[in-house]
Design a protein around this motif. Structure first.
Motif, PDB file in Angstrom:
ATOM      1  N   GLU A   1      -6.411   5.679   2.091  1.00  0.00           N
ATOM      2  CA  GLU A   1      -6.909   5.454   3.446  1.00  0.00           C
ATOM      3  C   GLU A   1      -8.188   6.257   3.692  1.00  0.00           C
ATOM      4  OE1 GLU A   1      -3.903   6.062   6.387  1.00  0.00           O
ATOM      5  OE2 GLU A   1      -2.553   4.549   5.551  1.00  0.00           O
ATOM      6  N   THR A   2      -8.244   7.459   3.130  1.00  0.00           N
ATOM      7  CA  THR A   2      -9.459   8.272   3.259  1.00  0.00           C
ATOM      8  C   THR A   2     -10.624   7.596   2.549  1.00  0.00           C
ATOM      9  OG1 THR A   2      -8.143  10.316   3.344  1.00  0.00           O
ATOM     10  CG2 THR A   2     -10.483  10.533   2.803  1.00  0.00           C
ATOM     11  N   LEU A   3     -10.376   7.089   1.358  1.00  0.00           N
ATOM     12  CA  LEU A   3     -11.421   6.398   0.605  1.00  0.00           C
ATOM     13  C   LEU A   3     -11.901   5.159   1.353  1.00  0.00           C
ATOM     14  CD1 LEU A   3     -13.121   6.079  -1.956  1.00  0.00           C
ATOM     15  CD2 LEU A   3     -11.191   4.854  -3.000  1.00  0.00           C
ATOM     16  N   LEU A   4     -10.964   4.389   1.903  1.00  0.00           N
ATOM     17  CA  LEU A   4     -11.323   3.194   2.662  1.00  0.00           C
ATOM     18  C   LEU A   4     -12.187   3.564   3.863  1.00  0.00           C
ATOM     19  CD1 LEU A   4     -11.073   0.170   3.269  1.00  0.00           C
ATOM     20  CD2 LEU A   4      -8.953   0.670   4.506  1.00  0.00           C
ATOM     21  N   ALA A   5     -11.823   4.643   4.545  1.00  0.00           N
ATOM     22  CA  ALA A   5     -12.606   5.085   5.703  1.00  0.00           C
ATOM     23  C   ALA A   5     -14.032   5.435   5.297  1.00  0.00           C
ATOM     24  CB  ALA A   5     -11.926   6.292   6.355  1.00  0.00           C
ATOM     25  N   GLY A   6     -14.166   6.126   4.158  1.00  0.00           N
ATOM     26  CA  GLY A   6     -15.496   6.478   3.675  1.00  0.00           C
ATOM     27  C   GLY A   6     -16.322   5.257   3.328  1.00  0.00           C
TER      28      GLY A   6
ATOM     29  N   VAL B   1       8.558  14.756   0.353  1.00  0.00           N
ATOM     30  CA  VAL B   1       7.481  13.784   0.576  1.00  0.00           C
ATOM     31  C   VAL B   1       7.145  13.132  -0.759  1.00  0.00           C
ATOM     32  CG1 VAL B   1       5.118  13.422   1.375  1.00  0.00           C
ATOM     33  CG2 VAL B   1       6.553  15.181   2.466  1.00  0.00           C
ATOM     34  N   PRO B   2       7.377  11.836  -0.897  1.00  0.00           N
ATOM     35  CA  PRO B   2       7.117  11.158  -2.181  1.00  0.00           C
ATOM     36  C   PRO B   2       5.633  11.172  -2.526  1.00  0.00           C
ATOM     37  CG  PRO B   2       7.543   9.560  -0.450  1.00  0.00           C
ATOM     38  CD  PRO B   2       7.871  10.904   0.133  1.00  0.00           C
ATOM     39  N   SER B   3       5.340  11.182  -3.809  1.00  0.00           N
ATOM     40  CA  SER B   3       3.951  11.257  -4.259  1.00  0.00           C
ATOM     41  C   SER B   3       3.123  10.069  -3.798  1.00  0.00           C
ATOM     42  CB  SER B   3       3.910  11.358  -5.793  1.00  0.00           C
ATOM     43  OG  SER B   3       4.541  10.238  -6.383  1.00  0.00           O
ATOM     44  N   TRP B   4       3.787   8.881  -3.646  1.00  0.00           N
ATOM     45  CA  TRP B   4       3.013   7.713  -3.230  1.00  0.00           C
ATOM     46  C   TRP B   4       2.435   7.877  -1.828  1.00  0.00           C
ATOM     47  CZ3 TRP B   4       4.514   5.528   1.258  1.00  0.00           C
ATOM     48  CH2 TRP B   4       5.856   5.616   1.637  1.00  0.00           C
ATOM     49  N   ALA B   5       3.069   8.721  -1.002  1.00  0.00           N
ATOM     50  CA  ALA B   5       2.553   8.942   0.345  1.00  0.00           C
ATOM     51  C   ALA B   5       1.203   9.648   0.295  1.00  0.00           C
ATOM     52  CB  ALA B   5       3.553   9.767   1.156  1.00  0.00           C
ATOM     53  N   TYR B   6       1.067  10.590  -0.652  1.00  0.00           N
ATOM     54  CA  TYR B   6      -0.209  11.279  -0.802  1.00  0.00           C
ATOM     55  C   TYR B   6      -1.272  10.332  -1.372  1.00  0.00           C
ATOM     56  CZ  TYR B   6       2.339  15.590   0.108  1.00  0.00           C
ATOM     57  OH  TYR B   6       3.102  16.573   0.698  1.00  0.00           O
ATOM     58  N   TRP B   7      -0.847   9.445  -2.267  1.00  0.00           N
ATOM     59  CA  TRP B   7      -1.786   8.450  -2.797  1.00  0.00           C
ATOM     60  C   TRP B   7      -2.223   7.489  -1.703  1.00  0.00           C
ATOM     61  CZ3 TRP B   7      -4.465   8.905  -7.017  1.00  0.00           C
ATOM     62  CH2 TRP B   7      -3.961   9.644  -8.096  1.00  0.00           C
TER      63      TRP B   7
ATOM     64  N   VAL C   1     -10.833   6.582  10.003  1.00  0.00           N
ATOM     65  CA  VAL C   1     -10.848   8.023   9.704  1.00  0.00           C
ATOM     66  C   VAL C   1      -9.683   8.719  10.387  1.00  0.00           C
ATOM     67  CG1 VAL C   1     -12.133  10.187   9.957  1.00  0.00           C
ATOM     68  CG2 VAL C   1     -13.358   8.095   9.378  1.00  0.00           C
ATOM     69  N   ILE C   2      -9.444   8.410  11.661  1.00  0.00           N
ATOM     70  CA  ILE C   2      -8.361   9.085  12.383  1.00  0.00           C
ATOM     71  C   ILE C   2      -7.003   8.636  11.867  1.00  0.00           C
ATOM     72  CG2 ILE C   2      -8.125   7.432  14.280  1.00  0.00           C
ATOM     73  CD1 ILE C   2      -7.992  11.295  14.478  1.00  0.00           C
ATOM     74  N   THR C   3      -6.906   7.405  11.350  1.00  0.00           N
ATOM     75  CA  THR C   3      -5.644   6.946  10.760  1.00  0.00           C
ATOM     76  C   THR C   3      -5.317   7.762   9.512  1.00  0.00           C
ATOM     77  OG1 THR C   3      -5.942   4.690  11.583  1.00  0.00           O
ATOM     78  CG2 THR C   3      -4.444   4.980   9.713  1.00  0.00           C
TER      79      THR C   3
ATOM     80  N   ALA D   1      -5.663  -3.746   8.295  1.00  0.00           N
ATOM     81  CA  ALA D   1      -6.042  -3.909   6.887  1.00  0.00           C
ATOM     82  C   ALA D   1      -5.945  -5.368   6.454  1.00  0.00           C
ATOM     83  CB  ALA D   1      -5.155  -3.035   6.004  1.00  0.00           C
ATOM     84  N   ILE D   2      -4.926  -6.064   6.951  1.00  0.00           N
ATOM     85  CA  ILE D   2      -4.756  -7.478   6.616  1.00  0.00           C
ATOM     86  C   ILE D   2      -5.901  -8.316   7.184  1.00  0.00           C
ATOM     87  CG2 ILE D   2      -3.314  -9.522   7.037  1.00  0.00           C
ATOM     88  CD1 ILE D   2      -0.884  -7.626   6.937  1.00  0.00           C
ATOM     89  N   LEU D   3      -6.339  -7.949   8.395  1.00  0.00           N
ATOM     90  CA  LEU D   3      -7.403  -8.703   9.058  1.00  0.00           C
ATOM     91  C   LEU D   3      -8.804  -8.265   8.644  1.00  0.00           C
ATOM     92  CD1 LEU D   3      -6.101  -8.936  12.749  1.00  0.00           C
ATOM     93  CD2 LEU D   3      -5.995 -10.684  10.963  1.00  0.00           C
ATOM     94  N   LEU D   4      -8.895  -7.163   7.909  1.00  0.00           N
ATOM     95  CA  LEU D   4     -10.205  -6.601   7.573  1.00  0.00           C
ATOM     96  C   LEU D   4     -11.132  -7.591   6.857  1.00  0.00           C
ATOM     97  CD1 LEU D   4     -11.773  -4.004   7.969  1.00  0.00           C
ATOM     98  CD2 LEU D   4     -10.889  -3.179   5.778  1.00  0.00           C
ATOM     99  N   PRO D   5     -10.667  -8.308   5.822  1.00  0.00           N
ATOM    100  CA  PRO D   5     -11.562  -9.278   5.174  1.00  0.00           C
ATOM    101  C   PRO D   5     -12.074 -10.340   6.149  1.00  0.00           C
ATOM    102  CG  PRO D   5      -9.640  -8.854   3.808  1.00  0.00           C
ATOM    103  CD  PRO D   5      -9.363  -8.226   5.141  1.00  0.00           C
ATOM    104  N   TRP D   6     -11.204 -10.783   7.052  1.00  0.00           N
ATOM    105  CA  TRP D   6     -11.601 -11.774   8.054  1.00  0.00           C
ATOM    106  C   TRP D   6     -12.645 -11.195   9.007  1.00  0.00           C
ATOM    107  CZ3 TRP D   6     -10.017 -11.538  13.416  1.00  0.00           C
ATOM    108  CH2 TRP D   6     -10.384 -12.675  14.165  1.00  0.00           C
ATOM    109  N   MET D   7     -12.456  -9.947   9.427  1.00  0.00           N
ATOM    110  CA  MET D   7     -13.403  -9.322  10.353  1.00  0.00           C
ATOM    111  C   MET D   7     -14.759  -9.077   9.695  1.00  0.00           C
ATOM    112  SD  MET D   7     -11.094  -6.682  12.624  1.00  0.00           S
ATOM    113  CE  MET D   7     -10.215  -5.882  11.265  1.00  0.00           C
ATOM    114  N   LEU D   8     -14.745  -8.826   8.388  1.00  0.00           N
ATOM    115  CA  LEU D   8     -15.999  -8.569   7.665  1.00  0.00           C
ATOM    116  C   LEU D   8     -16.848  -9.827   7.490  1.00  0.00           C
ATOM    117  CD1 LEU D   8     -14.764  -6.020   4.978  1.00  0.00           C
ATOM    118  CD2 LEU D   8     -16.517  -5.612   6.721  1.00  0.00           C
ATOM    119  N   THR D   9     -16.298 -10.994   7.828  1.00  0.00           N
ATOM    120  CA  THR D   9     -17.090 -12.224   7.771  1.00  0.00           C
ATOM    121  C   THR D   9     -18.031 -12.328   8.969  1.00  0.00           C
ATOM    122  OG1 THR D   9     -15.394 -13.522   8.947  1.00  0.00           O
ATOM    123  CG2 THR D   9     -15.252 -13.434   6.533  1.00  0.00           C
TER     124      THR D   9
END
Length: 317
Positions: free
Chosen positions: A295-300, A284-290, A264-266, A241-249
């Motif tokens: 991550e699902t939204l990012l995959a989409g 399970v804290p609520s932030w884990a579900y968020w 998607v698998i993550t 995720a940290i490297l994603l902006p760099w890879m998108l260049t």
């Protein structure tokens, strides 16, 4: 003919779309199963069919056959051929909802896909390991070629073949660790060519595949063991995720396929792990579900980005 030039990595986007359909169906009400899977099946097949057709065209067309042969001799492209049977395996899980005949078809598809992946793994080992190994030839795509069979373990529970999936999970676990060490060594010593920078995203997939495989193939789940695997998986995802902006260049290319299935698998692995924790009575804290939803939204989103990249590739043909 554009179909004759369809890049093999396009099958990886189809794999991601089919997998995203399964993930989305677990997060949405049951009534959404049909529309979600139908849409993903149609969209995924429009991407997978041309890749499969290219192999058929190669039988009678010398120029296409030569180009395809060149791909299978390229250590950065050939491992991605396993995404074709991987995609078929995941698509086969859609048939389970159609009663006994659907389950039988899903199991046949599963076994066929496993046979194809094992055959491709044997070819990759012979071509790039036994016939002159070079660390410079190793790249993140090798994770797909040698670890991608874990997709069969992930789906084995769905098609009623968890016993076979467990065997694949155990073998895949060992291969997974070896590949991560090998590829990390390659990157440390030789770096990566700019054009395949997006393939670093594949780093988020191997441990996530282990989490999802463990969830699918084990009748009893150890939440502590799951937490250890999940922590490693999420750390690798954070790295990506940290490297994603760099890879998108990187200019749009077939390498953009790497942005899809690993994410998607993550997200799928996190969903499965949270289920294990909940079933074990853990809070399970609520932030884990968020986080899982994010991550699902990012995959989409990255699937859409990759599809746009492939459209650009086609327009340039």
């Amino acid at each position: 003919m554009r179909m004759a030039a369809t890049p093999i990595p396009q099958a990886g986007v189809a794999l991601a779309i089919f997998s995203f359909g399964n993930l989305a169906s677990t997060l949405l009400p049951d009534s959404w199963w049909g529309p979600v899977h139908a849409a993903c099946a149609v969209l995924g097949l429009t991407l997978l069919a041309p890749v499969l057709a290219r192999h058929g065209i190669a039988i009678r067309n010398a120029s296409v056959r030569a180009a395809l042969t060149s791909d299978y001799r390229n250590p950065m492209i050939a491992p991605l051929a396993t995404t074709m049977p991987m995609a078929l395996i995941v698509l086969g899980t859609y048939l389970v909802h159609f009663g006994t005949p659907g389950l039988l078809c899903a199991q046949v598809t599963w076994w066929f896909g496993v046979l194809c992946i094992v055959t491709l793994m044997a070819y990759l080992a012979w071509r790039f390991v036994l016939c002159g190994f070079s660390l410079a030839d190793v790249c993140p795509a090798w994770l797909v070629g040698f670890v991608g069979i874990l997709v069969a373990a992930v789906t084995s529970g769905t098609v009623g073949l968890a016993w076979a999936g467990h065997i694949i999970y155990v073998i895949g676990f060992a291969i997974d660790i070896i590949m991560l060490v090998l590829i990390s060594s390659r990157i440390a010593w030789h770096g990566l060519p700019t054009v395949i920078k997006p393939t670093l995203t594949i780093y988020s997939a191997p441990i996530s595949l282990l989490v999802a495989s463990y969830f699918s193939t084990s009748t009893r789940h150890d939440p502590v063991f799951t937490l250890v695997l999940l922590t490693c998986s999420q750390l690798l995802f954070a790295f990506v995720a940290i490297l994603l902006p760099w890879m998108l260049t990187t200019p749009a290319s077939p390498a953009y396929a790497a942005f899809t299935f690993p994410l998607v698998i993550t997200a799928t692995a996190l969903h499965d792990a949270l289920t294990i924790f909940k079933d074990a009575g853990w809070h399970v804290p609520s932030w884990a579900y968020w986080l899982q939803a994010g991550e699902t939204l990012l995959a989409g989103v990255m699937i859409v980005v990759a599809m746009a990249a492939f459209r650009h590739v086609y327009e340039s043909l």
